[in-house]
Each structure stands twice: as C-alpha cells, then as structure tokens.
Design a protein around this motif. Structure first.
Motif, PDB file in Angstrom:
ATOM      1  N   GLU A 101       0.829  -1.213   0.000  1.00  0.00           N
ATOM      2  CA  GLU A 101       0.000   0.000   0.000  1.00  0.00           C
ATOM      3  C   GLU A 101       0.861   1.260   0.000  1.00  0.00           C
ATOM      4  N   ASP A 118       2.113   6.220  -1.240  1.00  0.00           N
ATOM      5  CA  ASP A 118       3.005   7.206  -0.637  1.00  0.00           C
ATOM      6  C   ASP A 118       4.434   7.020  -1.153  1.00  0.00           C
ATOM      7  N   HIS A 123     -10.028  -1.971   8.483  1.00  0.00           N
ATOM      8  CA  HIS A 123     -10.048  -0.511   8.603  1.00  0.00           C
ATOM      9  C   HIS A 123      -9.553   0.142   7.317  1.00  0.00           C
ATOM     10  N   ARG A 124      -8.641  -0.541   6.619  1.00  0.00           N
ATOM     11  CA  ARG A 124      -8.045   0.011   5.400  1.00  0.00           C
ATOM     12  C   ARG A 124      -8.755  -0.443   4.132  1.00  0.00           C
ATOM     13  N   TRP A 125      -9.317  -1.649   4.139  1.00  0.00           N
ATOM     14  CA  TRP A 125      -9.851  -2.245   2.920  1.00  0.00           C
ATOM     15  C   TRP A 125     -11.304  -2.677   3.099  1.00  0.00           C
ATOM     16  N   ASP A 126     -12.102  -2.475   2.051  1.00  0.00           N
ATOM     17  CA  ASP A 126     -13.507  -2.863   2.030  1.00  0.00           C
ATOM     18  C   ASP A 126     -13.667  -4.044   1.076  1.00  0.00           C
ATOM     19  N   HIS A 180      -9.729   0.122  -1.437  1.00  0.00           N
ATOM     20  CA  HIS A 180      -9.137   0.867  -0.330  1.00  0.00           C
ATOM     21  C   HIS A 180     -10.159   1.878   0.177  1.00  0.00           C
ATOM     22  N   ARG A 181     -10.340   1.925   1.476  1.00  0.00           N
ATOM     23  CA  ARG A 181     -11.372   2.795   2.045  1.00  0.00           C
ATOM     24  C   ARG A 181     -11.039   4.283   1.909  1.00  0.00           C
ATOM     25  N   LEU A 182      -9.757   4.656   2.028  1.00  0.00           N
ATOM     26  CA  LEU A 182      -9.382   6.066   1.931  1.00  0.00           C
ATOM     27  C   LEU A 182      -9.090   6.498   0.508  1.00  0.00           C
ATOM     28  N   VAL A 183      -8.635   5.567  -0.315  1.00  0.00           N
ATOM     29  CA  VAL A 183      -8.292   5.872  -1.712  1.00  0.00           C
ATOM     30  C   VAL A 183      -9.006   4.835  -2.580  1.00  0.00           C
ATOM     31  N   PRO A 184     -10.287   5.058  -2.895  1.00  0.00           N
ATOM     32  CA  PRO A 184     -11.072   4.028  -3.580  1.00  0.00           C
ATOM     33  C   PRO A 184     -10.589   3.709  -4.994  1.00  0.00           C
ATOM     34  N   TYR A 215      -3.560   0.921  -8.612  1.00  0.00           N
ATOM     35  CA  TYR A 215      -4.180   2.223  -8.397  1.00  0.00           C
ATOM     36  C   TYR A 215      -4.515   2.803  -9.760  1.00  0.00           C
TER      37      TYR A 215
END
Length: 193
Positions: free
Chosen positions: A36, A41, A133-136, A153-157, A183
């Motif tokens: 990730e 990042d 928490h990070r992945w759906d 990814h929950r924050l970066v779909p 991504y």
C-alpha cells in the motif's frame, strides 16, 4: 549397496519448522502495508532516506529486504513487469513472501508460500480490524480450491486489491497466496461494485 563413506555424507532429512502463526501473520500484514505504502506514498521509498521509511512502516525490520529478482512464479502479470523492484520477506523460518513493485506503474504484487499451509493465517489477517479498517471487501469468487476476494481501499477508492489463496487447511504449494493491487487515478467508484 552404499559404501560406509557415502552413508556418512548422506543428508539427514530435516523436519519442517514448526508453524509460527504470529510471525506469519506479522509478515503478511507487513508486506500488505509495504504494498500500500509503495503505491500510495512514494515518499516512503523515493526520498533521501531510500526505503528506510517503507521498512519502518512494515514493522518487519531486517526481515524485509531488496533482492535482485524473484522466481518466475512470483512475477506479476506481464503488463506490470516494467521498472520493477523486488523485495523478500522472511516471515518465519519456513514461510515468506515476495513483493514486486514498480516505480512507473502504480501497482504491487505479493506472493507467499512455505513449508506449512498458510491459508488459515492469511484468512485471520484479512478479517483483522487493522486490515478491514483500510480495505472494504467488494466481492468473493471460489473455484478449484482457491478463494479470490476483491477489496477497495477505504481512503483511496481508486486502489483495488485482489487476494487469491488456497482454502484454509489445503495442501501447501510453492505459491499459496497471491495479492495484486493497482491504483487507477481515473477510476470511478460505482455503487454496485
């Protein structure tokens, strides 16, 4: 009939190392975090400190390290084989992971295997609060003794992950888990996915 000299030099069969579920879980979780971070990042590996921030994030210390290449079974799909960097994770005495990333394609590819079946531990990591928490979870497919689960990814779909692994308790194999994330900056989230 073997001679006494050849019998003295015959290798002694070694029992496989005992399973280490905690070490294996830490290794899998750490390599997922590295995956990730590499994609989301780039400063974790491209700054003045090199890969040190990426390694620190994983919590694996010296157990994750760059290698010049990986076995063919650990290579990502052909379209991702560009400007690749390779890492090995020694999760336990008998199990580990390869991580293949790229500095041109926003993807990461993980393969794992070892002497002990790892399906049960992989499942535990995938349902852990930290991972969830990070992945759906967006879907599951099963067939031929393999389960493939799709995640967003929950924050970066725009980042999606597919984890394929043998059913828990299945016979071990050279590769027991494969995870590929990519991504797509132009990806559009749709409600029915």
């Amino acid at each position: 009939m073997p001679s006494a000299a050849s019998a003295q030099h015959a290798p002694t069969p070694q029992a496989p190392p005992a399973p280490d579920p905690a070490g294996l879980a830490a290794g899998f979780d750490g390599v997922l975090l590295a995956c990730e971070s590499w994609v989301l990042d780039p400063t974790s590996w491209s700054g003045a400190e090199g890969i040190a921030p990426l390694v620190e994030l994983t919590g694996l210390g010296a157990r994750i390290y760059p290698v010049p290449g990986v076995i063919d079974a650990a290579l990502p799909p052909t379209e991702f084989r560009r400007a690749n960097h390779f890492f090995r994770v020694d999760a336990t005495a008998g199990e580990g992971f390869y991580l293949v990333v790229s500095d041109q394609v926003p993807m990461c590819h993980i393969t794992g295997g070892g002497v002990n079946a790892m399906g049960e531990v992989v499942e535990q990591v995938l349902v852990s609060p930290a991972f969830r928490h990070r992945w759906d979870n967006t879907g599951v497919e099963e067939g031929d003794g393999v389960i493939s689960t799709q995640y967003r990814h929950r924050l970066v779909p725009q980042m999606e992950l597919v984890v394929s692994r043998q059913h828990a308790g299945s016979a071990n194999d050279l590769v027991q888990v494969v995870a590929t994330a990519q991504y797509d900056p132009d990806g559009v989230q749709t409600p029915d996915r």
